[in-house]
Structures are given as structure tokens and as C-alpha cells.
Write a protein that holds these residues in place. Structure first.
Motif, PDB file in Angstrom:
ATOM      1  N   LEU A 189       0.836  -1.206   0.000  1.00 51.04           N
ATOM      2  CA  LEU A 189       0.000   0.000   0.000  1.00 51.04           C
ATOM      3  C   LEU A 189       0.869   1.252   0.000  1.00 51.04           C
ATOM      4  O   LEU A 189       0.595   2.206  -0.741  1.00 51.04           O
ATOM      5  N   LEU A 190       1.928   1.262   0.802  1.00 53.85           N
ATOM      6  CA  LEU A 190       2.814   2.425   0.868  1.00 53.85           C
ATOM      7  C   LEU A 190       3.505   2.652  -0.478  1.00 53.85           C
ATOM      8  O   LEU A 190       3.656   3.783  -0.926  1.00 53.85           O
ATOM      9  N   GLN A 191       3.917   1.570  -1.144  1.00 49.76           N
ATOM     10  CA  GLN A 191       4.579   1.701  -2.443  1.00 49.76           C
ATOM     11  C   GLN A 191       3.620   2.229  -3.509  1.00 49.76           C
ATOM     12  O   GLN A 191       4.019   3.015  -4.375  1.00 49.76           O
ATOM     13  N   ILE A 192       2.369   1.830  -3.443  1.00 49.25           N
ATOM     14  CA  ILE A 192       1.370   2.347  -4.390  1.00 49.25           C
ATOM     15  C   ILE A 192       1.099   3.825  -4.108  1.00 49.25           C
ATOM     16  O   ILE A 192       1.035   4.645  -5.028  1.00 49.25           O
ATOM     17  N   LEU A 193       0.984   4.169  -2.831  1.00 48.99           N
ATOM     18  CA  LEU A 193       0.792   5.571  -2.464  1.00 48.99           C
ATOM     19  C   LEU A 193       1.985   6.405  -2.913  1.00 48.99           C
ATOM     20  O   LEU A 193       1.832   7.543  -3.360  1.00 48.99           O
ATOM     21  N   GLY A 194       3.185   5.815  -2.847  1.00 46.49           N
ATOM     22  CA  GLY A 194       4.398   6.521  -3.248  1.00 46.49           C
ATOM     23  C   GLY A 194       4.691   6.458  -4.728  1.00 46.49           C
ATOM     24  O   GLY A 194       5.763   6.891  -5.164  1.00 46.49           O
ATOM     25  N   THR A 195       3.787   5.898  -5.518  1.00 47.83           N
ATOM     26  CA  THR A 195       3.898   5.750  -6.981  1.00 47.83           C
ATOM     27  C   THR A 195       5.095   4.893  -7.391  1.00 47.83           C
ATOM     28  O   THR A 195       5.567   4.975  -8.517  1.00 47.83           O
ATOM     29  N   LEU A 196       5.594   4.073  -6.466  1.00 50.99           N
ATOM     30  CA  LEU A 196       6.678   3.147  -6.783  1.00 50.99           C
ATOM     31  C   LEU A 196       6.137   1.854  -7.387  1.00 50.99           C
ATOM     32  O   LEU A 196       6.882   1.066  -7.957  1.00 50.99           O
ATOM     33  N   ASP A 197       4.840   1.638  -7.233  1.00 50.24           N
ATOM     34  CA  ASP A 197       4.155   0.482  -7.813  1.00 50.24           C
ATOM     35  C   ASP A 197       2.768   0.938  -8.249  1.00 50.24           C
ATOM     36  O   ASP A 197       2.262   1.958  -7.760  1.00 50.24           O
ATOM     37  N   LYS A 198       2.163   0.206  -9.169  1.00 46.41           N
ATOM     38  CA  LYS A 198       0.839   0.577  -9.665  1.00 46.41           C
ATOM     39  C   LYS A 198      -0.204  -0.388  -9.134  1.00 46.41           C
ATOM     40  O   LYS A 198       0.020  -1.601  -9.084  1.00 46.41           O
ATOM     41  N   ALA A 199      -1.349   0.153  -8.769  1.00 45.92           N
ATOM     42  CA  ALA A 199      -2.467  -0.688  -8.351  1.00 45.92           C
ATOM     43  C   ALA A 199      -3.098  -1.345  -9.568  1.00 45.92           C
ATOM     44  O   ALA A 199      -2.992  -0.843 -10.692  1.00 45.92           O
ATOM     45  N   ASP A 200      -3.766  -2.478  -9.340  1.00 45.64           N
ATOM     46  CA  ASP A 200      -4.519  -3.120 -10.420  1.00 45.64           C
ATOM     47  C   ASP A 200      -5.793  -2.342 -10.713  1.00 45.64           C
ATOM     48  O   ASP A 200      -6.241  -2.271 -11.861  1.00 45.64           O
ATOM     49  N   SER A 201      -6.370  -1.771  -9.671  1.00 43.30           N
ATOM     50  CA  SER A 201      -7.569  -0.939  -9.838  1.00 43.30           C
ATOM     51  C   SER A 201      -7.646   0.046  -8.684  1.00 43.30           C
ATOM     52  O   SER A 201      -6.975  -0.104  -7.669  1.00 43.30           O
ATOM     53  N   GLY A 202      -8.454   1.079  -8.868  1.00 47.20           N
ATOM     54  CA  GLY A 202      -8.594   2.110  -7.850  1.00 47.20           C
ATOM     55  C   GLY A 202      -7.794   3.351  -8.184  1.00 47.20           C
ATOM     56  O   GLY A 202      -7.140   3.431  -9.233  1.00 47.20           O
ATOM     57  N   SER A 203      -7.841   4.342  -7.309  1.00 49.43           N
ATOM     58  CA  SER A 203      -7.176   5.618  -7.570  1.00 49.43           C
ATOM     59  C   SER A 203      -6.451   6.123  -6.332  1.00 49.43           C
ATOM     60  O   SER A 203      -6.838   5.844  -5.198  1.00 49.43           O
ATOM     61  N   VAL A 204      -5.367   6.866  -6.589  1.00 54.33           N
ATOM     62  CA  VAL A 204      -4.606   7.537  -5.539  1.00 54.33           C
ATOM     63  C   VAL A 204      -4.493   9.006  -5.932  1.00 54.33           C
ATOM     64  O   VAL A 204      -3.896   9.340  -6.963  1.00 54.33           O
ATOM     65  N   ILE A 205      -5.087   9.872  -5.136  1.00 52.11           N
ATOM     66  CA  ILE A 205      -5.059  11.313  -5.393  1.00 52.11           C
ATOM     67  C   ILE A 205      -4.296  11.983  -4.261  1.00 52.11           C
ATOM     68  O   ILE A 205      -4.649  11.845  -3.094  1.00 52.11           O
ATOM     69  N   VAL A 206      -3.229  12.690  -4.610  1.00 51.44           N
ATOM     70  CA  VAL A 206      -2.388  13.379  -3.629  1.00 51.44           C
ATOM     71  C   VAL A 206      -2.348  14.856  -3.989  1.00 51.44           C
ATOM     72  O   VAL A 206      -1.980  15.212  -5.111  1.00 51.44           O
ATOM     73  N   ASP A 207      -2.751  15.710  -3.050  1.00 51.26           N
ATOM     74  CA  ASP A 207      -2.730  17.157  -3.306  1.00 51.26           C
ATOM     75  C   ASP A 207      -3.545  17.517  -4.546  1.00 51.26           C
ATOM     76  O   ASP A 207      -3.152  18.382  -5.325  1.00 51.26           O
ATOM     77  N   GLY A 208      -4.641  16.812  -4.766  1.00 50.14           N
ATOM     78  CA  GLY A 208      -5.509  17.082  -5.906  1.00 50.14           C
ATOM     79  C   GLY A 208      -5.035  16.494  -7.220  1.00 50.14           C
ATOM     80  O   GLY A 208      -5.672  16.700  -8.253  1.00 50.14           O
ATOM     81  N   ILE A 209      -3.933  15.751  -7.216  1.00 48.82           N
ATOM     82  CA  ILE A 209      -3.375  15.167  -8.442  1.00 48.82           C
ATOM     83  C   ILE A 209      -3.663  13.670  -8.471  1.00 48.82           C
ATOM     84  O   ILE A 209      -3.305  12.942  -7.546  1.00 48.82           O
ATOM     85  N   ASP A 210      -4.323  13.228  -9.539  1.00 50.86           N
ATOM     86  CA  ASP A 210      -4.603  11.795  -9.725  1.00 50.86           C
ATOM     87  C   ASP A 210      -3.353  11.153 -10.302  1.00 50.86           C
ATOM     88  O   ASP A 210      -3.042  11.291 -11.483  1.00 50.86           O
TER      89      ASP A 210
END
Length: 224
Positions: A43-64
Motif C-alpha cells: 500500500l505504501l509503495q502504491i501511495l508513493g507511486t513506486l508500484d501501480k495498483a490493479d484498480s482504484g485511484s490515488v489522489i495526492v494534493d488534488g493530483i490523480d
């Protein structure tokens, strides 16, 4: 600040994350805990954009982050995210101040400006007299403080920490944990911390308990 919706992730036939929804506020210090294999680091790696999720979204500071190209993603990671790892990962051939300046150099910030910011951070960390020391001349606690300063150099939206105190003795653990809250109180810094350290988890504003790839429960600090 951070919105995670419907995150799933599998490795082969093993589904590690099974639908994670999580919101984190600016200036919040959040810990993620759970048994080995629960999906914390994934989860931390996906949040850090070091890995990609299979589905779903991560928005940080308004950026998808899922809509960014590879180049834009690297730029986003450099400018919006700071990383602290268990074993500091400082480059041995560089001094403390040079290690801190690396993300700023990558971002194209002028050397004079980057050095001034690094010196400011070293002073805040109580390490001004260690600026020209290489990692092998620093204690474990000093190395981790340099790593935190490196994570802060570009004024990131969030710092992601994976077992940040895992390699430290009890005294240095306590000092590092105190530092996180000083940074939150002084700069409004947001932290997401994966940890097995129960003491740290109880100090954070909110503790997210992961089990079998799902959020089992959330627990706010007693003083919240």
C-alpha cells in the motif's frame, strides 16, 4: 490531502490488497500496522507511486497519480513525496549535506538555494556540525535524521516512511519519533508510516490496522 479509493493489487494468484479506501488529512501523522503479509508495504509503495495498483485511484494534493505519464510521475514523486526507509539508504561517497541535496539537484533547484535549504534542515536536526561527514562517520540515529532531512528538502506534500525506526536502538527510536511530531507541529508536515513499533503507532494521530489486504479498523489517538 490524500484520497485512496478502491485500491486492489495482486501478485500472480495472490491478492495482496482487496479494496482499500482511505483519506488522510494535511498535517496528520498516520501509522499503518498489521501482521507480515497484510499488505502494508505494498500500500505504501502504491501511495508513493513506486508500484501501480490493479484498480482504484490515488489522489495526492488534488493530483490523480494514475493519470500521469512515466516522466510526469517521476517529477511528481520528486517534488511532492519524501521517502524514509528502515536503513536510511544514504550514498556512502557523499557527505551528509550532499546526500540531503540530491532530490533538490534532481528537481533542478540552484545549488546555492539547495545548499541553504539543506543547511537549514541540518540545523533543525541538530546536525550542523556533521554536514561534511560521510555516512560511515555518523551514528545510526544521525544517519536516519539525515535521511529525514533529505526527504524534506523539496517541501513534499507527504513523507512516506517504511519501518523508519526499525534499525535504531530505543534512545534513537524515541528521538526519531519525537522528530516526526516536531516536523508536523512546525511545518504542518503529513506523515504516513508503516511500522511494527507499537509505541510509535500509539503516538500517531490515527492507526490503520490492515489484515488480509483489508482495513480491519482505524483507531484515533486517545487525545484526539
Amino acid at each position: 490531502m490524500i484520497d485512496i479509493k478502491g485500491i486492489t493489487k495482486s501478485f500472480g494468484s495472490l491478492q495482496v490488497l482487496k479494496g482499500i479506501d482511505l483519506h488522510i488529512n494535511k498535517g496528520e501523522v498516520v501509522s499503518i500496522v498489521g501482521p507480515s503479509g497484510a499488505g502494508k508495504t505494498t500500500l505504501l509503495q502504491i501511495l508513493g507511486t513506486l508500484d501501480k495498483a490493479d484498480s482504484g485511484s490515488v489522489i495526492v494534493d488534488g493530483i490523480d497519480t494514475g493519470k500521469l505519464s512515466r516522466n510526469k510521475l517521476s517529477e511528481f514523486r520528486n517534488r511532492h513525496l519524501g521517502f524514509v526507509f528502515q536503513f536510511h539508504q544514504l550514498l556512502p561517497e557523499f557527505t551528509a549535506i550532499e546526500n540531503i541535496m540530491i532530490p533538490a539537484n534532481i528537481a533542478g533547484i540552484k545549488t546555492k538555494e539547495a545548499k541553504a535549504r539543506a543547511e537549514e534542515l541540518l540545523e533543525f536536526m541538530g546536525l550542523s556540525d556533521r554536514a561534511d561527514h560521510k555516512p560511515n562517520e555518523l551514528s545510526g540515529g544521525e544517519k536516519q535524521r539525515v535521511a529525514v532531512a533529505r526527504a524534506l528538502i523539496n517541501n513534499p506534500a507527504v513523507i512516506l516512511a517504511d519501518e523508519p525506526s526499525g534499525s535504531l536502538d530505543s534512545k534513537n527510536k524515541e528521538e526519531l519519533h519525537k522528530l516526526f511530531f516536531e516536523l508536523r507541529d512546525k511545518f504542518g508536515q503529513t506523515f504516513v508510516i508503516v511500522t511494527h513499533d507499537e509505541t510509535l503507532a500509539t503516538l500517531t494521530d490515527r492507526t490503520i490496522h490492515l489484515k488480509d489486504g483489508l482495513i480491519q479498523n482505524e483507531q484515533k489517538a486517545e487525545n484526539q
